[in-house]
Write an enzyme that holds these catalytic residues in place. Structure first.
Site, PDB file in Angstrom:
ATOM      1  N   ARG A  29      50.836 -20.376  48.717  1.00 51.91           N
ATOM      2  CA  ARG A  29      51.452 -19.095  49.345  1.00 51.91           C
ATOM      3  C   ARG A  29      52.728 -18.524  48.697  1.00 51.91           C
ATOM      4  O   ARG A  29      53.337 -17.454  49.192  1.00 51.91           O
ATOM      5  CB  ARG A  29      51.927 -19.541  50.982  1.00 51.91           C
ATOM      6  CG  ARG A  29      50.679 -19.614  51.687  1.00 51.91           C
ATOM      7  CD  ARG A  29      51.035 -20.287  53.180  1.00 51.91           C
ATOM      8  NE  ARG A  29      49.561 -20.441  53.816  1.00 51.91           N
ATOM      9  CZ  ARG A  29      48.847 -21.556  53.704  1.00 51.91           C
ATOM     10  NH1 ARG A  29      49.080 -22.443  52.840  1.00 51.91           N
ATOM     11  NH2 ARG A  29      47.672 -21.444  54.419  1.00 51.91           N
ATOM     12  N   GLN A  62      47.594 -33.104  52.955  1.00 51.27           N
ATOM     13  CA  GLN A  62      46.959 -31.919  52.746  1.00 51.27           C
ATOM     14  C   GLN A  62      46.673 -31.488  51.174  1.00 51.27           C
ATOM     15  O   GLN A  62      45.901 -30.633  51.094  1.00 51.27           O
ATOM     16  CB  GLN A  62      47.676 -30.817  53.136  1.00 51.27           C
ATOM     17  CG  GLN A  62      47.999 -31.006  54.749  1.00 51.27           C
ATOM     18  CD  GLN A  62      49.271 -30.082  55.169  1.00 51.27           C
ATOM     19  OE1 GLN A  62      50.337 -30.030  54.696  1.00 51.27           O
ATOM     20  NE2 GLN A  62      48.592 -28.932  56.018  1.00 51.27           N
ATOM     21  N   CYS A  80      27.642 -33.691  45.666  1.00 54.69           N
ATOM     22  CA  CYS A  80      26.268 -32.985  45.989  1.00 54.69           C
ATOM     23  C   CYS A  80      26.515 -32.938  47.401  1.00 54.69           C
ATOM     24  O   CYS A  80      26.847 -33.676  48.258  1.00 54.69           O
ATOM     25  CB  CYS A  80      25.047 -33.998  45.705  1.00 54.69           C
ATOM     26  SG  CYS A  80      23.759 -33.194  46.678  1.00 54.69           S
ATOM     27  N   THR A 122      54.360 -29.376  43.903  1.00 59.59           N
ATOM     28  CA  THR A 122      55.184 -28.336  43.030  1.00 59.59           C
ATOM     29  C   THR A 122      56.203 -28.948  42.260  1.00 59.59           C
ATOM     30  O   THR A 122      56.156 -28.273  40.913  1.00 59.59           O
ATOM     31  CB  THR A 122      55.770 -27.387  43.919  1.00 59.59           C
ATOM     32  OG1 THR A 122      56.841 -27.851  44.661  1.00 59.59           O
ATOM     33  CG2 THR A 122      54.776 -26.509  44.708  1.00 59.59           C
ATOM     34  N   HIS A 158      41.961 -32.620  53.364  1.00 66.99           N
ATOM     35  CA  HIS A 158      41.401 -31.501  52.530  1.00 66.99           C
ATOM     36  C   HIS A 158      40.512 -31.838  51.486  1.00 66.99           C
ATOM     37  O   HIS A 158      40.058 -30.975  50.487  1.00 66.99           O
ATOM     38  CB  HIS A 158      42.390 -30.367  52.249  1.00 66.99           C
ATOM     39  CG  HIS A 158      43.008 -29.899  53.416  1.00 66.99           C
ATOM     40  ND1 HIS A 158      44.204 -29.129  53.352  1.00 66.99           N
ATOM     41  CD2 HIS A 158      42.744 -29.754  54.811  1.00 66.99           C
ATOM     42  CE1 HIS A 158      44.538 -28.788  54.618  1.00 66.99           C
ATOM     43  NE2 HIS A 158      43.920 -29.065  55.461  1.00 66.99           N
ATOM     44  N   ILE A 206      62.521 -32.580  46.995  1.00 67.58           N
ATOM     45  CA  ILE A 206      61.841 -33.742  47.732  1.00 67.58           C
ATOM     46  C   ILE A 206      62.173 -34.992  46.855  1.00 67.58           C
ATOM     47  O   ILE A 206      62.228 -36.056  47.040  1.00 67.58           O
ATOM     48  CB  ILE A 206      60.355 -33.537  47.666  1.00 67.58           C
ATOM     49  CG1 ILE A 206      60.331 -32.547  48.942  1.00 67.58           C
ATOM     50  CG2 ILE A 206      59.720 -34.642  48.023  1.00 67.58           C
ATOM     51  CD1 ILE A 206      58.823 -31.666  48.899  1.00 67.58           C
TER      52      ILE A 206
END
Length: 263
Positions: free
Chosen positions: A50, A115, A143, A42, A135, A252
């Site tokens: 979220r 993630q 494919c 971010t 993820h 961060i």
């Protein structure tokens, strides 16, 4: 007032002490594993899932089974995918990404478990084998049948020219963004690598993860239960703060800039 790698902030004594404690913990560890979530990106301008009014809420990913079963769903999934890509196409690695890259370059962190699907860890200079993507990756497509890789520019050109997403040129299978969708099985090799690294670390450094998405969020728990120290850097509280050895609630990039070598 402190000026640190592009950040201008009033650094309190308590934050400076927290960062110093983190540095001591990292230097005392033999093997550090990084675990990153949306919060590290971010700060690069990539929206998280979220937050209130998140664009992901207006362009929700299509569940895997629906994507596979319906051409209409695939059309809509790709339409939403390209909208989201356009929102953060200019995103660049944050100071947090560069801090993780510096830890890996130092030899203290073999790889980072993430993630995230934005490819910003690789853009920070890490090789693919140094990034364990639980993820998947949203910067290219594959494919589902034969695994052939496709670049998104080609998929988009085909989609915009015909109104339909292209099929695999090799086998005729369904082409999908190389992310792991809701309802899709987690990738076996990254999960196995993440588990092995987690079980062999003595410090787990969680960065920018809400730690509510399972099974991915189980890895910091596994590390802690296996005797590793647990550090959480996040702007908001997480469900694992109570078992962590050290928690830093701050920007961060500001925190991880402490690990970027100064010229």
């Amino acid at each position: 007032m402190s000026i640190l790698m592009g950040y201008i902030t009033v650094m309190t004594d308590s934050l400076a002490t927290s960062i110093a404690t983190l540095q001591e913990m990292v230097h005392a560890a033999d093997v550090v594993v990084g675990f990153t979530g949306a919060g590290i990106s971010t700060e690069s301008g990539v929206p998280d899932f979220r937050s209130p009014n998140s664009p992901w809420m207006r362009n929700r990913p299509i569940p895997f089974d629906v994507f596979v079963q319906s051409l209409d769903a695939r059309r809509e999934a790709w339409r939403r995918k390209f909208i989201m890509d356009d929102l953060y196409r200019d995103a660049r690695p944050s100071q947090g990404h560069l801090g993780i890259a510096a830890l890996i370059a130092s030899g203290r962190m073999p790889a980072v478990i993430t993630q995230n699907i934005d490819g910003l860890h690789q853009a920070s200079g890490l090789a693919d084998h140094q990034v364990i993507e639980l993820h998947g990756n949203g910067t290219y497509a594959k494919c589902l049948q034969c695994g052939r890789r496709y670049e998104l520019g080609w998929v988009r050109a085909c989609f915009e020219a015909s109104g339909d997403p292209p099929d695999c040129e090799a086998c005729g299978g369904i082409i999908k963004s190389a992310t792991i969708s809701f309802g899709q099985a987690m990738p076996e090799d990254p999960v196995r690598r993440a588990q092995n690294l987690t079980l062999n670390c003595d410090l787990c450094l969680v960065v920018g993860s809400s730690l509510v998405v399972y099974p991915a969020a189980a890895f910091p728990v596994i590390a802690k239960e296996n005797g590793a120290k647990l550090v959480i850097i996040n702007r908001e509280p997480t469900p694992l703060d109570g078992i962590a050895d050290h928690v830093i609630r701050a920007e961060i990039g500001l925190v991880l800039s402490a690990f970027i070598p100064r010229n």
